[in-house]
Each structure stands twice: as C-alpha cells, then as structure tokens.
Write an enzyme that holds these catalytic residues in place. Structure first.
Site, mmCIF file in Angstrom:
data_model
loop_
_atom_site.group_PDB
_atom_site.id
_atom_site.type_symbol
_atom_site.label_atom_id
_atom_site.label_comp_id
_atom_site.label_asym_id
_atom_site.label_seq_id
_atom_site.Cartn_x
_atom_site.Cartn_y
_atom_site.Cartn_z
ATOM 1 N N HIS A 63 48.278 44.040 35.496
ATOM 2 C CA HIS A 63 46.890 43.646 35.225
ATOM 3 C C HIS A 63 45.980 44.208 36.317
ATOM 4 O O HIS A 63 46.429 44.509 37.430
ATOM 5 C CB HIS A 63 46.769 42.117 35.201
ATOM 6 C CG HIS A 63 47.336 41.502 33.958
ATOM 7 N ND1 HIS A 63 47.213 40.159 33.666
ATOM 8 C CD2 HIS A 63 48.018 42.053 32.927
ATOM 9 C CE1 HIS A 63 47.805 39.908 32.505
ATOM 10 N NE2 HIS A 63 48.307 41.041 32.044
ATOM 11 N N GLU A 65 43.871 42.883 38.304
ATOM 12 C CA GLU A 65 43.841 42.153 39.584
ATOM 13 C C GLU A 65 45.069 42.483 40.429
ATOM 14 O O GLU A 65 44.968 42.740 41.624
ATOM 15 C CB GLU A 65 43.830 40.635 39.338
ATOM 16 C CG GLU A 65 42.628 40.116 38.579
ATOM 17 C CD GLU A 65 42.894 39.992 37.093
ATOM 18 O OE1 GLU A 65 43.460 40.951 36.516
ATOM 19 O OE2 GLU A 65 42.541 38.966 36.498
ATOM 20 N N CYS A 93 44.245 35.481 34.461
ATOM 21 C CA CYS A 93 45.281 34.739 33.753
ATOM 22 C C CYS A 93 46.073 33.934 34.797
ATOM 23 O O CYS A 93 45.871 34.116 35.994
ATOM 24 C CB CYS A 93 46.182 35.723 32.992
ATOM 25 S SG CYS A 93 47.239 36.691 34.086
ATOM 26 N N CYS A 96 47.736 36.187 37.526
ATOM 27 C CA CYS A 96 46.792 36.774 38.491
ATOM 28 C C CYS A 96 46.168 35.698 39.371
ATOM 29 O O CYS A 96 45.937 35.929 40.565
ATOM 30 C CB CYS A 96 45.724 37.569 37.756
ATOM 31 S SG CYS A 96 46.391 39.047 36.970
#
Ligand code: ZN
Length: 185
Positions: A63, A65, A93, A96
């Site tokens: 992801h 992040e 999420c 993260c």
C-alpha cells in the site's frame, strides 16, 4: 445570529503535500493500480513518497503508506520516523494504521474516508487506544472531494471495462457456437 466563519484547519503547505500525494495516486492508476498516493514530510520537506503497487508487486502489503514508510526508514536510517507528517489520499486500512503507529509518525492527514476498510475512525479506529505506546494526531478531509472523485472515477471506469469485457466474451462464445452449428449443418 451571524454565522460562525468556518476556519480552514489546513495550511497552504498541507494542500501542496496532499496535491503531491494525488499525483502519486495518479501514477498508481497509470500502472493499473487503485489510485492511492502518500508522502512523508519532515521539517517542511518530503523525505519519501509512495503509491499503491500491490497488483504489480504481487504484494498485499504494498500500500502507498507502507511503501512510503519503508523508503523513509532508509532515508533516516531509523524505523522510528519521529516528528513527521504523513499525507495520504485515502484513509489508512488497519494494516497501514498499525504500521504508522509502529513507525511513530506524529501526524497523519488523509483525504477521503474509506467506507470499507478505514481504520482511522470510519470502520474502526486504531488510533483511539494508541496512547499506550504512541500518540498520533489524525486529521481528515484535506481535499476530500478531489481525493474521493479520483478513486470513484477509477472504480467506475474499471466496472465499465469489466462489463465490456463480459459482453465481448459473450459475443465470442455465441458466435463460436453458431459457427459450430453451421459446420455441423
Ligand atoms: Zn493500507
């Protein structure tokens, strides 16, 4: 009664950094990924950038992040990213959010809420019980409409593409079937 003027909680620098995160989201989209982008800022400067790369990297943890935190750790030669701000176009999420807490990021600013997996207050809030080992300020809604429409237009286009694909497959299979009948006849 006069209306209380709305105070803009975000600075021009905040806007500038979120705009950069949106550019990175765009880059993700160009590579066939869900458009999410992030930047990490320390002392007014971007020290790391990331965008969603899960599909291309065959990596569910890739992801925006996480990509950003990994690069920032290399830059600072420290997994503790003290006194930094992370800007991300979509609400983190749970994975993260956990990584952000472990990284000791001080301030997290996100654009659009994630109605399916948001872990900064929308579906759940991992930052709620964080004081035990780290405290981060979470702020939401910076360029929210623009971040949201970036994601929405991506999903809309993808749905359309899938629909067209299904149509094309159906056409080919009926076409093939007819050809088969003709051959038999
Ligand atoms: Zn995530």
């Amino acid at each position: 009664m006069s209306e209380v003027p709305q105070v803009e909680p975000f600075s021009p620098e905040d806007h500038q950094f979120m705009r950069r995160a949106m550019e990175l989201a765009e880059l993700a989209e160009q590579n066939g990924e869900v458009p999410v982008g992030a930047v990490l800022v320390k002392d007014g400067e971007i020290i790391a950038e990331g965008w969603n790369q899960s599909i291309g990297d065959h990596d569910a943890t890739a992801h925006a992040e996480i990509q950003t935190l990994r690069k920032a750790g290399q830059v600072l030669q420290n997994y503790r990213l003290l006194d930094t701000t992370l800007y991300v176009t979509l609400e983190p999420c749970p994975m993260c959010a956990g990584a952000l807490l472990h990284s000791r990021v001080k301030r997290i600013v996100f654009g659009a809420p994630d109605l399916k997996a948001g872990a900064a207050g929308t579906v759940l809030n991992l930052f709620e019980h964080q004081a035990a080992y780290h405290y981060a300020d979470v702020e939401q809604g910076l360029l929210e409409d623009e971040c949201r429409s970036q994601l929405q237009s991506f999903f809309k286009r993808r749905r359309k593409e899938k629909k067209n694909q299904r149509k094309a497959t159906r056409f080919t299979s009926t076409h093939e079937a007819k050809k088969g009948q003709n051959n038999e006849g």
